[in-house]
Design a protein around this motif. Structure first.
Motif, PDB file in Angstrom:
ATOM      1  N   VAL A 111       0.800  -1.206   0.190  1.00  0.00           N
ATOM      2  CA  VAL A 111      -0.004   0.104   0.044  1.00  0.00           C
ATOM      3  C   VAL A 111       1.001   1.413  -0.039  1.00  0.00           C
ATOM      4  CG1 VAL A 111      -1.993  -1.265   1.028  1.00  0.00           C
ATOM      5  CG2 VAL A 111      -0.310   0.198   2.496  1.00  0.00           C
ATOM      6  N   ILE A 112       2.148   1.261   0.417  1.00  0.00           N
ATOM      7  CA  ILE A 112       2.993   2.454   0.403  1.00  0.00           C
ATOM      8  C   ILE A 112       3.333   2.723  -0.919  1.00  0.00           C
ATOM      9  CG2 ILE A 112       5.048   3.432   1.387  1.00  0.00           C
ATOM     10  CD1 ILE A 112       2.777   2.720   3.653  1.00  0.00           C
ATOM     11  N   THR A 113       3.605   1.741  -1.779  1.00  0.00           N
ATOM     12  CA  THR A 113       4.152   1.873  -3.153  1.00  0.00           C
ATOM     13  C   THR A 113       2.822   2.196  -3.922  1.00  0.00           C
ATOM     14  OG1 THR A 113       5.997   0.145  -3.522  1.00  0.00           O
ATOM     15  CG2 THR A 113       4.606   0.303  -5.060  1.00  0.00           C
ATOM     16  N   LEU A 114       1.802   1.872  -3.485  1.00  0.00           N
ATOM     17  CA  LEU A 114       0.519   2.172  -4.601  1.00  0.00           C
ATOM     18  C   LEU A 114       0.174   3.697  -3.981  1.00  0.00           C
ATOM     19  CD1 LEU A 114      -1.187   0.458  -6.669  1.00  0.00           C
ATOM     20  CD2 LEU A 114       0.258  -0.738  -5.058  1.00  0.00           C
ATOM     21  N   THR A 115       0.434   4.077  -2.678  1.00  0.00           N
ATOM     22  CA  THR A 115       0.126   5.562  -2.360  1.00  0.00           C
ATOM     23  C   THR A 115       1.325   6.401  -3.259  1.00  0.00           C
ATOM     24  OG1 THR A 115      -0.606   4.740  -0.298  1.00  0.00           O
ATOM     25  CG2 THR A 115       0.222   7.019  -0.548  1.00  0.00           C
ATOM     26  N   ALA A 116       2.423   6.095  -3.417  1.00  0.00           N
ATOM     27  CA  ALA A 116       3.646   6.793  -3.984  1.00  0.00           C
ATOM     28  C   ALA A 116       3.360   6.983  -5.478  1.00  0.00           C
ATOM     29  CB  ALA A 116       4.853   6.205  -3.845  1.00  0.00           C
ATOM     30  N   PRO A 136      -2.989  -2.345  10.526  1.00  0.00           N
ATOM     31  CA  PRO A 136      -4.301  -1.886   9.620  1.00  0.00           C
ATOM     32  C   PRO A 136      -3.830  -1.569   8.021  1.00  0.00           C
ATOM     33  CG  PRO A 136      -4.340  -0.690  11.553  1.00  0.00           C
ATOM     34  CD  PRO A 136      -3.089  -1.134  11.567  1.00  0.00           C
ATOM     35  N   LEU A 137      -2.613  -1.134   7.963  1.00  0.00           N
ATOM     36  CA  LEU A 137      -2.012  -1.020   6.571  1.00  0.00           C
ATOM     37  C   LEU A 137      -1.594  -2.415   5.772  1.00  0.00           C
ATOM     38  CD1 LEU A 137       0.395   1.748   7.260  1.00  0.00           C
ATOM     39  CD2 LEU A 137      -2.152   2.082   6.703  1.00  0.00           C
ATOM     40  N   THR A 138      -1.179  -3.309   6.496  1.00  0.00           N
ATOM     41  CA  THR A 138      -0.688  -4.571   5.980  1.00  0.00           C
ATOM     42  C   THR A 138      -2.039  -5.395   5.689  1.00  0.00           C
ATOM     43  OG1 THR A 138       1.307  -4.460   7.287  1.00  0.00           O
ATOM     44  CG2 THR A 138       0.591  -6.557   6.361  1.00  0.00           C
ATOM     45  N   SER A 139      -2.668  -5.288   6.752  1.00  0.00           N
ATOM     46  CA  SER A 139      -3.995  -6.368   6.457  1.00  0.00           C
ATOM     47  C   SER A 139      -4.993  -5.881   5.375  1.00  0.00           C
ATOM     48  CB  SER A 139      -4.973  -6.309   7.680  1.00  0.00           C
ATOM     49  OG  SER A 139      -5.436  -5.080   8.045  1.00  0.00           O
ATOM     50  N   GLU A 166      -7.991   5.746  -1.156  1.00  0.00           N
ATOM     51  CA  GLU A 166      -9.193   6.146  -1.003  1.00  0.00           C
ATOM     52  C   GLU A 166      -9.270   5.101   0.114  1.00  0.00           C
ATOM     53  OE1 GLU A 166     -11.992   5.486  -4.308  1.00  0.00           O
ATOM     54  OE2 GLU A 166     -11.458   7.315  -5.018  1.00  0.00           O
ATOM     55  N   ARG A 167      -9.170   3.973  -0.127  1.00  0.00           N
ATOM     56  CA  ARG A 167      -9.372   2.872   1.040  1.00  0.00           C
ATOM     57  C   ARG A 167      -8.510   2.849   2.208  1.00  0.00           C
ATOM     58  NH1 ARG A 167     -11.182  -2.322  -1.202  1.00  0.00           N
ATOM     59  NH2 ARG A 167     -11.010  -3.253   0.761  1.00  0.00           N
ATOM     60  N   LEU A 168      -7.420   3.554   1.940  1.00  0.00           N
ATOM     61  CA  LEU A 168      -6.600   3.767   3.303  1.00  0.00           C
ATOM     62  C   LEU A 168      -7.072   4.984   4.150  1.00  0.00           C
ATOM     63  CD1 LEU A 168      -3.024   3.832   1.595  1.00  0.00           C
ATOM     64  CD2 LEU A 168      -3.776   2.492   3.529  1.00  0.00           C
TER      65      LEU A 168
END
Length: 333
Positions: free
Chosen positions: A134-139, A282-285, A321-323
């Protein structure tokens, strides 16, 4: 829902597994789930709390995982380190999607080889990125503001009391034992560096600094090839988080710095923090749950057999959005 069988969560009674199962149950109340673990009592407890889930005892040393013959599964999700990759082979043998979380860059060779030898057997999602991608996708979502990305620097500060359960701690210990070297893309080339050269100081939102280092992690290669940026690094530090200092419990902070050019060609830079007050869990799950729903066609079409990373399956804007829905805060640095 269309798919046959249950989603088999290896290590489903652990932190990553149970949190992922909870998210899937909340979003898809009728999705069958199987909580697989070595401790039958814990697996039964998690399955009971979820409702509509079953519990099984699993043996990762066996090719059939020690599971009852004839059972059908919709996917196999390895939320813990499977050194024999019997979970992957089981998924390939049954033609169902497979997701892994704990390989890390230093352990991916067997997984890549197994997937390459049987490319038509099953879709394989390698999600051993930080927080399952999710960090890569945010970047990547923020990189969409650029016409050209030259530099990506990410710094994640993990609270010392938020390293995960026994499986997560074992992963960190295994990676630390294998290498203390850093890894990054510099001037277009991928290169290792000694521990001293890899050391960096990461600054949190409240100005506190923590010593960390650039690390060998799949986010580096995913971001490099997705954006074309010639300079990419991911640094990581473990210490006391801002949430702990406030007395609110472990939080997590990830700073993302992007540099390059905007649509008009003028220099452009973005520096933002991704913060979650409840830490990295919560980020990993969420990353795992989104990968599973995409593989199964619960969002979009079901994914055909092949080898995938998170950014090849998930939409960056949708991930952000989901984050946000999950309580993540985005703050300009």
């Amino acid at each position: 829902m269309g798919q046959r069988g249950s989603v088999l969560l290896l290590g489903g009674a652990g932190q990553a597994g149970s949190d992922t199962a909870t998210l899937l149950r909340r979003r898809y109340p009728e999705l069958p789930l199987t909580i697989a673990g070595r401790n039958p009592e814990r697996a039964r407890r998690v399955a009971g709390e979820l409702g509509g889930a079953t519990a099984v005892t699993v043996d990762l040393a066996r090719g059939d995982l020690g599971l009852p013959a004839g059972e059908q599964y919709a996917a196999v999700v390895a939320t813990l380190w499977d050194s024999r990759l019997n979970g992957l082979r089981f998924a390939q043998d049954h033609g169902v999607p497979y997701v892994s979380l704990s390989s890390g860059m230093i352990d991916i060779a067997p997984e890549v080889t197994a997937a390459a030898q049987r490319p038509a057997a099953a879709p394989v999602l390698m999600a051993s990125h930080w927080a399952a991608g999710v960090i890569t996708l945010t970047a990547l979502a923020w990189a969409g503001e650029f016409d050209r990305v030259d530099t990506i620097r990410i710094g994640a500060i993990l609270d010392e009391n938020d390293a995960g359960g026994p499986a997560g701690l074992a992963d960190l210990a295994r990676w630390a034992e294998v290498t203390s070297a850093g890894y990054a893309r510099r001037d277009g080339g991928f290169a290792w560096s000694g521990a001293a050269d890899a050391r960096v100081e990461l600054r949190g939102l409240d100005g506190t600094t923590v010593t960390g280092q650039t690390i060998p992690i799949l986010d580096v290669t995913s971001l490099a090839f997705a954006t074309g940026a010639p300079d990419v690094e991911f640094a990581f530090a473990v210490g006391e988080s801002a949430g702990t200092r406030r007395g609110d419990g472990p939080s997590v902070e990830v700073r993302v710095d992007l540099e390059g050019a905007g649509p008009a060609g003028a220099p452009l830079s973005v520096s933002r923090y991704l913060v979650h007050p409840r830490g990295q869990r919560p980020l990993t799950s969420l990353g795992l749950a989104m990968g599973i729903e995409r593989l199964l066609g619960l969002r979009g079409d079901a994914v055909p057999p092949g080898f995938y990373t998170p950014e090849t399956l998930l939409e960056p804007a949708h991930v952000v959005e989901r984050l946000a829905d999950a309580g993540t805060l985005f703050v300009d640095a």
